[in-house]
Design an enzyme around this catalytic site. Structure first.
Site, PDB file in Angstrom:
ATOM      1  N   GLU B  65       0.820  -1.224   0.000  1.00 25.37           N
ATOM      2  CA  GLU B  65       0.000   0.000   0.000  1.00 25.37           C
ATOM      3  C   GLU B  65       0.846   1.264   0.000  1.00 25.37           C
ATOM      4  O   GLU B  65       0.505   2.246  -0.650  1.00 25.37           O
ATOM      5  CB  GLU B  65      -0.962   0.007   1.197  1.00 25.37           C
ATOM      6  CG  GLU B  65      -2.097  -1.006   1.106  1.00 25.37           C
ATOM      7  CD  GLU B  65      -1.727  -2.396   1.609  1.00 25.37           C
ATOM      8  OE1 GLU B  65      -0.553  -2.617   1.990  1.00 25.37           O
ATOM      9  OE2 GLU B  65      -2.621  -3.268   1.636  1.00 25.37           O
ATOM     10  N   HIS B 134     -10.985  -4.932  10.261  1.00 28.32           N
ATOM     11  CA  HIS B 134     -11.662  -4.910   8.958  1.00 28.32           C
ATOM     12  C   HIS B 134     -13.063  -4.316   9.061  1.00 28.32           C
ATOM     13  O   HIS B 134     -13.906  -4.570   8.213  1.00 28.32           O
ATOM     14  CB  HIS B 134     -11.779  -6.327   8.377  1.00 28.32           C
ATOM     15  CG  HIS B 134     -10.470  -6.956   8.026  1.00 28.32           C
ATOM     16  ND1 HIS B 134      -9.617  -7.463   8.974  1.00 28.32           N
ATOM     17  CD2 HIS B 134      -9.856  -7.134   6.831  1.00 28.32           C
ATOM     18  CE1 HIS B 134      -8.537  -7.951   8.373  1.00 28.32           C
ATOM     19  NE2 HIS B 134      -8.654  -7.757   7.082  1.00 28.32           N
TER      20      HIS B 134
END
Lengths: 332, 339
Positions: B65, B134
Site C-alpha cells: 500500500e 476490517h
C-alpha cells in the site's frame, strides 16, 4: 580510500569540465552561505547541507536529458541548484520568505518546480521513493522516453517502502534510476552500525534490478554510471540502482556537531577526496583552464550566492493571508 | 413500485460507471489497487473496468500500500489522475505517511506549484463480524488532517456524482464507501442505498450536505450507513408524532456547517449518528459546529449515537450492541425529551 588520481579522463571537454566545476562550486558556496544564514538565525528548523556530495547530483544531471525528472529527500538544495532552479528562490524558501519557491510554506525540505521537473524535497526518510516510481509510471504510461532519478540515502535504504517500490518498479519495468547516495551515516549512525550488508547496490538483486557502485567523489565516474543507468531505463529494461559512495562534510543537519566521527576522518576526506578540488586539479593540470579563469568563476559564483542571500533577506515575510491558500489546488 | 424510467443501481455499480465514463473522456485517469482488475474489486466497485480499459489502465498492484499510494501521489503530481483503492480503510496504518504527509500536503508545500488530482477510495464499516481490523470507519481520523477532501456517499446517486466530482478535482479526495451499502449480496445490504442513477455523467458537489428528510422537532445528522438508520428512526418517530429532519453530510471535508446550523436553528434539537468511534471525532465536531456558532438555538443538550470507545469486537452480539441503529436513535430522542 586511496589517494586521488588526477589524470584527466580523455573523453571530457574543457567546456564540460569547467561546467562541472562551476555547478559544484555553486552548490558548495550556496550551502556555505546557507550555513552562515542559519548561524545568524535567518533560517529556522533543521537545515541539511550537501557539502561534500556535490559530484553526485552534478554528475547525474550531466547524464540526464531535457524532461527527465528528479525527486529526493530533505538534503535537497544541491539537487535543486543542479537542475537549474533559481538560487534566489531556493535561498528565500530557506529563510521562509514570500519569494521562496513555496512562498515560505515548505521550507528547506519542501520545494518543487514543475518547470524543472523537480518533484521535491521530502521530509520523511524514504517516503519519496514510491513517489519516484509513480513519476516513472506516469512517463511509461505516456510512453515519452523520460527517466526519473529517485534519490535516497543509505539510511533510507533500510526503510521497508523502498523494497515495496523495488518490487513494483521491477514488475512494471518503470524507467526509474534509484540513486542511493551513500554518505556513510544515517544521521549519526555509521553504516556498519545500522546495516547488515554494506553493499547497497546489491539490494535490488532479489527483484532482478541491476546495480553498481560508483565513486561519488569523482564527477566523471558519476556521469558515466548515470549514462549507463538511464540507457538501461530508456531501453525499456526497467529500474537501475546506483549506489554512489559519497561523504558529507557537515553534520546531518545544522544542529548536529557530528561527534560520532573523528575530526581526522572528515579532514582526510576533505584533503584527499574533495570532488571540487578533484576537478580543479584536472582543469589546471590538463590545461583546460588557468588559475585566473578559475578565479573568475569563483568570483562569479560568489556574486550569484551573495545575491541569493540578499534576495532571501530582502524578500518580505509571507502575508498571513497566504496561510489559507494552496490547501487545495487553486482553480485555474 | 419501480417506475419504468427508473434505473436502479447499487453504489458499487454506480462507482464503476462513474469511473468508466470519466476514463472514456480523460486518458489521464487510471485505476490502481489490490484486486481491482479481473476480480473487480472486493466490493464490486471496479467490476467490468478491466474488460473495457485493459490492464495498463486498470492496474492490479502488489500488496504494497505504501508503494502504490505513494506512486499515485507521484503520478498525480505529474498530471495523471489516479483512482487508487485502499481495500479496507483499516489498512491505512501501513501507508498513512503517503496519505497524510504526502498526498495531503504537497500542494501546500509547493505553494501551489503542484496539484495532486487523485482519488483514494476505501471501504469502511462493519456489522458483519469481520473483527476489529476490517470493520472500522475512522472518518474522524481522515477528516481531522488538513489537505484532503473527504466524502462518504449514502446512496448510489450521490456515489456516482461524488466519484465524478472527485476525479475532476485537482486536490486529493478520500472517497469512503460503506461496505454495507455496496449492494454485495454476501454482505447483506441496505436497500435504501440502491436508487435511481441517471445514465449520463454528472457531479454531486463536494462540500454540500443534503437535507434528505424535512422535519421540525429534531435534526438527525449522519453520513453513510448512518443516514439509513436515521431515516428509519425518523419513520418510527413519525408514528409517535415527532417530526425529525435528517441531514446527510455527504462530505466531511469540506464540512457544510451552514446546512447543519440552519436545520438545528429550525428544530432546536440535534442528534448525531456516527459509526466511527465516539470520542475526538465527527460527532463532537458536528455538535461544536452548532454550539460554537449560536448555542441559543438549542432547546436541549445534543446527543450522540456513535461507536463506543472500544476496539470493534468480533462476536456478533457484541458488535451489534456497539453499532448505531434506529432504536438507539429513538432512545436518544426519548432521553432528550425527558431531560
Amino acid at each position: 580510500m586511496a589517494a586521488r588520481k588526477t589524470t584527466p579522463k580523455p573523453n571530457v571537454s574543457s567546456e564540460e569540465l569547467t561546467q562541472f566545476y562551476r555547478d559544484m562550486l555553486l552548490i558548495r558556496r550556496f550551502e556555505e552561505k546557507a550555513g552562515q544564514l542559519y548561524g545568524m538565525g535567518l533560517i529556522g528548523g533543521f537545515c541539511h547541507l550537501y557539502i561534500g556530495q556535490e559530484a553526485v547530483v552534478v554528475g547525474l544531471e550531466a547524464a540526464a536529458e531535457d524532461g527527465d525528472k528528479r525527486i529526493t529527500s530533505y538534503r535537497d538544495h544541491g539537487h535543486m541548484l543542479a537542475c537549474g532552479m533559481d538560487p534566489n528562490g531556493v535561498m528565500a524558501e530557506l529563510t521562509g520568505r514570500e519569494g521562496g519557491y513555496s512562498k515560505g510554506k515548505g521550507g528547506s525540505m519542501h520545494m518543487f518546480s514543475k518547470e524543472k521537473h523537480f518533484y521535491g524535497g521530502h521530509g520523511i526518510v524514504g517516503a519519496q521513493v514510491p513517489l519516484g516510481a509513480g513519476l516513472a509510471f506516469s512517463d511509461k504510461y505516456r510512453d515519452n522516453g523520460r527517466v526519473t532519478f529517485t534519490y535516497f540515502g543509505d539510511g533510507a535504504a533500510n526503510q521497508g517502502q523502498v523494497y515495496e517500490t523495488f518490487n513494483m518498479a521491477a514488475l512494471w519495468k518503470l524507467p526509474v534510476v534509484f540513486v542511493i547516495e551513500n554518505n556513510q551515516y544515517a544521521m549519526g549512525t555509521a553504516q556498519q552500525r545500522s546495516t547488515s550488508t554494506p553493499d547497497l547496490h546489491t539490494r535490488g538483486e532479489a527483484f532482478g534490478i541491476p546495480g553498481e557502485v560508483v565513486d561519488g567523489m569523482d564527477v566523471l565516474a558519476v556521469k558515466v554510471a548515470g549514462k549507463t543507468a538511464v540507457g538501461h531505463c530508456r531501453a525499456g529494461k526497467g529500474p537501475y540502482i546506483l549506489e554512489i559512495k559519497t561523504y558529507r562534510y557537515r553534520g546531518h543537519s545544522m544542529s548536529d556537531p557530528a561527534k560520532y566521527r573523528t575530526r581526522e576522518e572528515v579532514q582526510k576526506m576533505r584533503e584527499e577526496r574533495d570532488p571540487i578540488e578533484h576537478v580543479r586539479i584536472m582543469l589546471i593540470e590538463g590545461k583546460h583552464a588557468s588559475e585566473d579563469d578559475l578565479k573568475a568563476i569563483d568570483k562569479e559564483i560568489k556574486a550569484v550566492v551573495n545575491a541569493s542571500a540578499e534576495f532571501a533577506k530582502e524578500s518580505p515575510e509571507p502575508a498571513l493571508e497566504e496561510l489559507w491558500t494552496d490547501i487545495y489546488a487553486e482553480a485555474t | 413500485m419501480t417506475k419504468s424510467n427508473e434505473r436502479k443501481l447499487t453504489i458499487a455499480r454506480s462507482m464503476a460507471e462513474a469511473v468508466a465514463q470519466e476514463m472514456r473522456v480523460d486518458p489521464s485517469v487510471f485505476v490502481m489497487g489490490e484486486d481491482i482488475g479481473p476480480l473487480g474489486g472486493v466490493y464490486g466497485n471496479t467490476r467490468g473496468l478491466i474488460e473495457e480499459f485493459g490492464a495498463e489502465r486498470i492496474r492490479d498492484t502488489p500488496i504494497s500500500e505504501t508503494a502504490f499510494i505513494g506512486a499515485a501521489v507521484g503520478a498525480a503530481q505529474d498530471g495523471m489522475r489516479p483512482v487508487v483503492e485502499l481495500m479496507f480503510v483499516d489498512f491505512f496504518g501501513v501507508c498513512f505517511d503517503a496519505i497524510y504527509n504526502l498526498m495531503a500536503k504537497n500542494i501546500y508545500f509547493s505553494g501551489g506549484n503542484l496539484k495532486v488530482p487523485m482519488v483514494l477510495m476505501t471501504s469502511t464499516g462493519g456489522g458483519y463480524s469481520d473483527g476489529g481490523q476490517h470493520s472500522q470507519c475512522v472518518y474522524g481520523t481522515f477528516a481531522h488532517l488538513p489537505g484532503m477532501k473527504v466524502v462518504a456517499p449514502s446512496n448510489a446517486y450521490d456515489a456516482k456524482g461524488l466519484m465524478t466530482a472527485a476525479m475532476r478535482d485537482d486536490s486529493p479526495v478520500v472517497y469512503m464507501y460503506h461496505k454495507g451499502l455496496q449492494g454485495m449480496g454476501w454482505l447483506g445490504t441496505e436497500a435504501g442505498a440502491t436508487v435511481h442513477v441517471p445514465e449520463e455523467s454528472y457531479t454531486v458537489e463536494i462540500g454540500k450536505a443534503k437535507v434528505v428528510r424535512q422535519g421540525k422537532d429534531v435534526t438527525i445528522v449522519s453520513l453513510g450507513m448512518g443516514v439509513h438508520n436515521a431515516l428509519k428512526a425518523a419513520k418510527t418517530l413519525e408514528g409517535q408524532g415527532v417530526s425529525a429532519e435528517v441531514v446527510d453530510l455527504v462530505s466531511l471535508v469540506p464540512l457544510d456547517r451552514e446546512t447543519i446550523r440552519a436545520s438545528v436553528a429550525k428544530t432546536g434539537r440535534l442528534i448525531v449518528v456516527d459509526e466511527d468511534y465516539m470520542s475526538y471525532g465527527v460527532s463532537g465536531e458536528i455538535i461544536a459546529s452548532v454550539t460554537e456558532h449560536d448555542i441559543s438555538v438549542l432547546k436541549a443538550a445534543p446527543k450522540r449515537v456513535a461507536f463506543p470507545d472500544v476496539p470493534i469486537p468480533f462476536a456478533r452480539v457484541m458488535e451489534q450492541y456497539c453499532l448505531p441503529n434506529p432504536d438507539k436513535i429513538v432512545a436518544a430522542w426519548d432521553e432528550m425529551k425527558a431531560a
